[in-house]
Design a protein around this motif. Structure first.
Motif, PDB file in Angstrom:
ATOM      1  N   LYS A   1     -10.709   6.990  -4.042  1.00 17.63           N
ATOM      2  CA  LYS A   1      -9.951   7.622  -3.627  1.00 17.63           C
ATOM      3  C   LYS A   1      -8.722   6.111  -3.491  1.00 17.63           C
ATOM      4  O   LYS A   1      -7.604   6.835  -2.630  1.00 17.63           O
ATOM      5  N   VAL A   2      -9.002   4.818  -3.379  1.00 12.09           N
ATOM      6  CA  VAL A   2      -8.302   3.768  -3.685  1.00 12.09           C
ATOM      7  C   VAL A   2      -7.987   3.602  -4.643  1.00 12.09           C
ATOM      8  O   VAL A   2      -8.791   3.147  -5.385  1.00 12.09           O
TER       9      VAL A   2
ATOM     10  N   ALA B   1       1.003  -1.096   0.094  1.00 14.06           N
ATOM     11  CA  ALA B   1       0.286  -0.060   0.034  1.00 14.06           C
ATOM     12  C   ALA B   1       0.737   1.257  -0.451  1.00 14.06           C
ATOM     13  O   ALA B   1       1.499   1.166   0.611  1.00 14.06           O
ATOM     14  N   ALA B   2      -0.075   1.840  -0.822  1.00 11.15           N
ATOM     15  CA  ALA B   2       1.128   3.432  -0.416  1.00 11.15           C
ATOM     16  C   ALA B   2       0.000   4.846  -0.627  1.00 11.15           C
ATOM     17  O   ALA B   2      -0.485   4.770  -1.351  1.00 11.15           O
ATOM     18  N   VAL B   3      -0.144   5.008   1.301  1.00  8.62           N
ATOM     19  CA  VAL B   3      -1.494   6.194   1.235  1.00  8.62           C
ATOM     20  C   VAL B   3      -0.298   7.466   0.675  1.00  8.62           C
ATOM     21  O   VAL B   3       0.969   7.694   1.563  1.00  8.62           O
ATOM     22  N   SER B   4      -0.902   8.661   0.259  1.00  6.26           N
ATOM     23  CA  SER B   4      -0.401   9.891  -0.461  1.00  6.26           C
ATOM     24  C   SER B   4      -0.212  10.351   2.178  1.00  6.26           C
ATOM     25  O   SER B   4      -0.617  10.350   2.592  1.00  6.26           O
ATOM     26  N   PRO B   5       0.741  11.329   1.722  1.00  5.66           N
ATOM     27  CA  PRO B   5       1.511  12.371   2.191  1.00  5.66           C
ATOM     28  C   PRO B   5      -0.340  12.765   3.516  1.00  5.66           C
ATOM     29  O   PRO B   5       0.114  12.762   4.274  1.00  5.66           O
ATOM     30  N   ALA B   6      -0.670  13.171   2.784  1.00  4.35           N
ATOM     31  CA  ALA B   6      -1.748  14.485   3.018  1.00  4.35           C
ATOM     32  C   ALA B   6      -3.030  13.147   4.048  1.00  4.35           C
ATOM     33  O   ALA B   6      -3.668  13.338   5.044  1.00  4.35           O
ATOM     34  N   GLY B   7      -2.791  11.326   3.362  1.00  5.09           N
ATOM     35  CA  GLY B   7      -3.013  10.718   3.649  1.00  5.09           C
ATOM     36  C   GLY B   7      -4.521  10.915   3.068  1.00  5.09           C
ATOM     37  O   GLY B   7      -5.668   9.759   3.840  1.00  5.09           O
ATOM     38  N   ASP B   8      -5.360  11.196   2.373  1.00  4.75           N
ATOM     39  CA  ASP B   8      -5.945  10.800   2.240  1.00  4.75           C
ATOM     40  C   ASP B   8      -6.779  10.510   0.535  1.00  4.75           C
ATOM     41  O   ASP B   8      -7.811  10.364   0.215  1.00  4.75           O
ATOM     42  N   SER B   9      -5.516   9.568   0.422  1.00  3.86           N
ATOM     43  CA  SER B   9      -5.728   8.540  -0.903  1.00  3.86           C
ATOM     44  C   SER B   9      -5.102   7.337  -0.636  1.00  3.86           C
ATOM     45  O   SER B   9      -3.766   7.763  -0.495  1.00  3.86           O
TER      46      SER B   9
ATOM     47  N   THR C   1     -13.621  -1.555  -1.854  1.00  2.00           N
ATOM     48  CA  THR C   1     -13.967  -0.526  -0.606  1.00  2.00           C
ATOM     49  C   THR C   1     -13.647  -1.020   1.086  1.00  2.00           C
ATOM     50  O   THR C   1     -13.300   0.133   2.239  1.00  2.00           O
ATOM     51  N   ALA C   2     -12.784  -2.323   1.773  1.00  2.00           N
ATOM     52  CA  ALA C   2     -11.966  -2.287   2.446  1.00  2.00           C
ATOM     53  C   ALA C   2     -11.130  -0.910   2.819  1.00  2.00           C
ATOM     54  O   ALA C   2     -11.044  -0.939   4.369  1.00  2.00           O
ATOM     55  N   VAL C   3     -10.853  -0.929   2.259  1.00  2.00           N
ATOM     56  CA  VAL C   3      -9.069  -0.435   2.139  1.00  2.00           C
ATOM     57  C   VAL C   3      -9.924   1.396   2.279  1.00  2.00           C
ATOM     58  O   VAL C   3      -9.448   2.423   3.636  1.00  2.00           O
TER      59      VAL C   3
ATOM     60  N   ALA D   1     -11.109   1.313   5.667  1.00  2.00           N
ATOM     61  CA  ALA D   1     -10.101   1.812   6.839  1.00  2.00           C
ATOM     62  C   ALA D   1      -9.688   2.991   6.399  1.00  2.00           C
ATOM     63  O   ALA D   1      -9.085   3.505   8.062  1.00  2.00           O
ATOM     64  N   LEU D   2      -8.939   3.795   5.577  1.00  2.00           N
ATOM     65  CA  LEU D   2      -8.174   4.990   5.198  1.00  2.00           C
ATOM     66  C   LEU D   2      -9.871   6.076   6.260  1.00  2.00           C
ATOM     67  O   LEU D   2      -8.932   7.121   5.971  1.00  2.00           O
ATOM     68  N   GLY D   3     -10.957   5.867   5.457  1.00  2.00           N
ATOM     69  CA  GLY D   3     -11.886   7.241   5.628  1.00  2.00           C
ATOM     70  C   GLY D   3     -12.513   8.248   4.843  1.00  2.00           C
ATOM     71  O   GLY D   3     -12.481   9.326   5.078  1.00  2.00           O
ATOM     72  N   VAL D   4     -11.850   7.628   3.484  1.00  2.00           N
ATOM     73  CA  VAL D   4     -11.987   7.429   2.191  1.00  2.00           C
ATOM     74  C   VAL D   4     -13.432   7.440   1.450  1.00  2.00           C
ATOM     75  O   VAL D   4     -13.129   6.203   1.617  1.00  2.00           O
ATOM     76  N   ALA D   5     -13.642   8.231   0.326  1.00  2.00           N
ATOM     77  CA  ALA D   5     -14.130   7.686  -0.880  1.00  2.00           C
ATOM     78  C   ALA D   5     -13.081   6.007  -1.018  1.00  2.00           C
ATOM     79  O   ALA D   5     -12.074   6.373  -1.455  1.00  2.00           O
ATOM     80  N   THR D   6     -14.438   5.006  -2.072  1.00  2.06           N
ATOM     81  CA  THR D   6     -13.585   4.639  -3.305  1.00  2.06           C
ATOM     82  C   THR D   6     -12.847   4.977  -4.110  1.00  2.06           C
ATOM     83  O   THR D   6     -11.872   4.379  -4.626  1.00  2.06           O
TER      84      THR D   6
END
Lengths: 151, 747
Positions: free
Chosen positions: B405-406, B370-378, B393-395, B398-403
């Protein structure tokens, strides 16, 4: 301390702690990811490579063991993926998930290098160190027999 | 009233086509080569992997480039079963495509467009349900595209469309001798807003198939013999770190105290992370990550229900629950009045069977990157999941973002067998949680020991069966009580509460015996609340439940003094197709011929309309209790075979899997903790352990049904029957490890 050895004919030098397993060096340092991690305890054979021609569980081999030696991985088995075993593997449609097949092919290649005309019983005995969870065993036997015949 | 969810089908009244066509319609467009992630025939695996493939802005099933290249989306992931290739073959058939010009594009995660109609429209590759459920929709889609091509050619030439025919990727006007290739038409094609209607009778007849039945080369195979096939564990991205997680040995348990001093001292360790369910380690190298994980010391809270669970003791409780007729189970297969008929029966027979927990042991231990963006929003993820959309959907959750963004880069799977399709996708979320901590890409790898210890298992089960026979010996009543851990509510609560209407299909499927002519019957589940992690495992409930039903029939045949095969033929009198497969297995095994020192056993399974019958040839070492399986003959009728050789390969594969479950594979728990660790104590079949396999594919003009696991349930009952033939001992508990065989021999 750096360890110098050859991989698929190419000289390499890696600097990793003593005891680091050859498997992880191949995969994560040298980007030779055809060699797989399956069990880490020499039980499944997904990690098999040749060290000076000998079939070796790379998950067990500490890196210092290969100093000055020559390692062959699935990527170096043939220059064009046309090794008789590779051709036979496709002709018999052996792979399913495919994850174990690099190790299977490398172990089979080691067998044929030592014993170019193995009996079926010898094939089964030799290849029983490799696990294939998809259960492609019967096709592996056929592919090895085909490679023996077609060369 | 039990709903008849046949395996994992949508409930009655919702047809496959509504799921598929209703949602998707036709999208057909011209796509420039190179826009999509493409699995080419020449270099499939490189292209299947993770390169920066932008899915096209529109998501067609088919796109045709002006050079004639045909891009076909495949909604199935590839874990060895072959449907990544088989599904495009089906579409290409009705499109009348030149297969050499087809390029397979792994479909992006989009349930509306690509969802599996057999799973309520979710992209989910499981249940031997890809070819089966997509077959008709994909044929329609292919025919629709062909129709659009024909209409365009008719307009261009000013001729009635009825005068046109197609050859491989060419529209032909025989009258004038004119020809237009599909690529030429793509250059001027007008795409209708609404898909043309295709009636089922307009589809090709099986005799007209050019691709179906021809065993085209699976697109993923070449990369699997030269090391280039890419699985998620092979992916590397710049700046990547390595992750490992020490998970709680018991589900829903949390760390109470963590001592990570030794782990922190290991060179290369970057971060130790407390997680709700364990402790994560992030390091610069995999060896540092693994060593640190091993060095972390954790005391776990003991609030979770699974603590204290002892599988050896529990199975006795399950058996007692199954035998206790005072407590009704949850009905699954209910026909007639089993209780009433049982009371009136001349003879009532009873028997009990047991099955242990079993582990998937897919060769690639679970992992994801996984590579979460520096801002944590994608987030980008690289993973082999059995469900592209569940992973996304699960990811997102877990991040609290829209699908959206994954971004998913799906890879080949080093085996699935049901393990990689849980709704929570815990091994994917693992990597996301770690990457979120450091805002750098993290490749999370479970060791084999993690994979075993954190396994999710085929449930343990105890089966109590009763059969009522009338004076002539005919079975007039049947009751099958299955006490086992719940599975579906744990592995996929969404599907359980939704389309499955709270039926634990994964556990109870296969307890139905609808093909047998038994007028009154009841199969019911007594779900056990244990807190033990469970999962669909190849063959799902069929493996345990058919062991019980087929072994019981073997006992009934013995009691009646009839041959087990004759009893099956009598019970299958209303299903000629099933009788035919039984006879085929009998014939190919030369069943009537005695074998000195060896014995034969038989089993039949109707697995979601795929008919399979098997004969096992065994010998038993009475001293050691070891069973030797010499030959296994299997006849299979899956209707139409899209890739016949692959059907045979899958059948061989499911036989081997069944051999392991029948003879050696066993997970046990003490104090809730899995006792096995690796392949030295979880014993799967090796080459020397498998029988000679003889598989006969019998194609019938029925819609294709599943092939990926159908023979697996045959092995245990066929072996048990054969062992009885050799020794008169009844084996009632899988796996048939030597100590159990010895105990049965001395009973």
């Amino acid at each position: 301390m750096a360890v110098d050895f050859r991989v698929n004919g190419r000289p390499v030098s890696v600097d990793v702690p003593n005891g680091t397993r050859l498997l992880w060096v191949l995969r994560e340092r040298l980007q030779l990811t055809g060699t797989k991690y399956g069990c880490g305890v020499a039980q499944c054979g997904a990690c098999m490579v040749h060290v000076d021609g000998q079939p070796t569980f790379s998950c067990q081999a500490p890196i210092e063991m290969v100093r000055g030696r020559s390692v062959t991985t699935i990527e170096g088995l043939s220059p064009d993926s046309r090794h008789p075993l590779q051709r036979a593997w496709l002709a018999e449609r052996v792979p399913q998930c495919g994850y174990c097949q690099s190790g299977q092919i490398m172990n089979a290649a080691a067998l044929l290098a030592r014993n170019p005309r193995p009996t079926r019983a010898e094939i089964i005995e030799h290849m029983s160190v490799n696990i294939c969870r998809c259960g492609t065993y019967q096709r592996i036997v056929r592919a090895i027999e085909r490679a023996v015949k077609e060369g | 009233m039990t709903i008849r969810v046949d395996d994992d089908r949508p409930p009655a009244g919702v047809t496959r086509r509504e799921f598929m066509v209703g949602a998707a319609g036709l999208t057909f467009g011209v796509l420039l080569p190179g826009c999509a992630r493409v699995a080419t025939m020449d270099s499939p695996s490189a292209a299947l992997a993770t390169t920066a493939g932008n899915a096209p802005a529109f998501s067609p099933w088919v796109s045709i480039a002006t050079d004639g290249t045909i891009f076909i989306q495949s909604p199935a992931v590839e874990m060895g079963q072959g449907s990544l290739t088989a599904l495009p073959v089906i579409l290409a058939e009705e499109l009348d495509a030149d297969w050499s010009k087809v390029r397979i594009v792994p479909a992006p995660p989009d349930d509306k467009l690509y969802g599996n109609p057999g799973f309520g429209g979710v992209m989910y590759t499981a249940g031997s349900n890809a070819v089966r459920s997509y077959f008709q929709p994909l044929r329609i889609f292919g025919a629709q595209v062909r129709r659009v091509l024909l209409d365009n050619a008719a307009r261009r030439w000013g001729v009635p469309v009825g005068e046109l025919t197609t050859e491989a990727s060419v529209v032909v006007h025989a009258k004038s001798g004119r020809r237009l290739s599909y690529g030429e038409i793509a250059a001027f094609a007008e795409i209708p807003a609404k898909a043309p209607e295709i009636k089922p009778e307009e589809l090709k007849k099986p005799s007209e198939f050019r691709l179906i039945g021809q065993d085209v080369m699976r697109v993923d195979l070449p990369g699997k013999v030269n090391g280039t096939a890419r699985y998620s564990i092979d992916v590397q991205v710049p700046g990547m770190l390595y992750g490992a997680i020490l998970r709680s040995p018991v589900e829903d348990s949390a760390p109470a105290q963590i001592d990570d001093a030794a782990a922190r001292a290991i060179p290369g360790v970057q971060r130790i992370v407390r997680l709700p369910f364990g402790v994560g380690v992030i390091a610069e190298t995999p060896w540092a990550a693994f060593a640190a994980k091993d060095a972390v010391k954790v005391t776990w809270d003991r609030r979770a229900p699974g603590w204290g669970f002892d599988s050896d003791q529990a199975i006795a409780r399950y058996a007692a629950a199954a035998r206790n007729l005072e407590t009704a189970g949850k009905p699954w297969d209910k026909v007639g009045d089993a209780a009433g008929a049982m009371e009136k029966a001349a003879t009532v027979m009873e028997a009990e069977y047991r099955c242990d927990y079993a582990y998937h042991a897919q060769m690639e231990p679970l992992n994801s990157l996984a590579a979460v963006s520096p801002a944590g929003d994608s987030c980008e993820i690289w993973v082999g999941s059995q469900s592209q959309t569940m992973a996304v959907t699960a990811v997102a959750k877990a991040l609290g973002v829209a699908t959206d963004k994954v971004r998913l880069h799906d890879t080949l799977l080093g085996g699935g067998f049901g393990r990689r399709g849980h709704r929570d996708e815990e091994f994917v979320v693992d990597s996301v949680l770690l990457s979120k901590e450091v805002r750098r890409p993290v490749k999370l790898m479970w060791t084999r020991e993690d994979d075993v210890k954190n396994g999710r298992f085929r449930p343990m089960s105890a089966h109590f069966l009763r059969a009522g026979l009338d004076a002539s010996g005919r079975i007039v009543a049947w009751q099958h009580r299955v006490a086992c851990d719940w599975v579906t509510p744990y592995m996929d609560p969404v599907r359980y509460k939704g389309i499955l209407r709270e039926n634990d299909v994964i556990a109870i499927a296969g307890s139905e015996i609808r093909t047998y002519d038994i007028p009154n019957r009841l199969a019911e589940q007594l779900g056990q609340d244990t807190g033990i992690r469970t999962s669909p495992l190849r063959g799902i409930g069929f493996v345990a439940n058919k062991f019980a039903t087929e072994a019981f029939l073997d006992e009934i045949a013995q009691r009646r003094g009839v041959d087990p095969v004759e009893l099956r033929l009598e019970l299958l009198k209303n299903t000629p197709r099933a009788q035919a497969i039984v006879r085929a297995a009998v014939e190919m095994s030369d069943y009537r011929r005695p074998r000195p020192g060896r014995s034969l056993g038989f089993a039949f399974v109707d697995y979601s309309n795929t008919m399979v019958a098997g004969v096992a040839e065994v010998s038993v070492d009475r001293q050691s209790g070891a069973i030797r399986l010499h030959n296994f003959w299997c006849a299979i009728d899956p209707g139409i075979a899209v890739q016949p050789d692959n059907v045979i390969a899958q059948t061989e594969s499911s036989i081997v899997y069944g051999v392991g479950l029948a003879l050696t594979e066993r997970i046990s728990l003490k104090d809730g903790i899995v006792q096995q660790s690796n392949f030295y104590d979880y014993v799967v079949p090796r080459m020397r352990d498998v029988p000679e396999m003889h598989v006969k594919l019998i194609q019938t003009p029925n819609p294709p049904t599943g092939v990926g696991q159908m023979a697996t349930p045959l092995i245990a009952p066929a072996v048990a029957s054969a062992v009885h033939g050799a020794t008169r001992a009844r084996l009632r508990h899988t796996p048939f490890i030597p100590e159990r065989v010895r105990a049965a021999l001395s009973a």
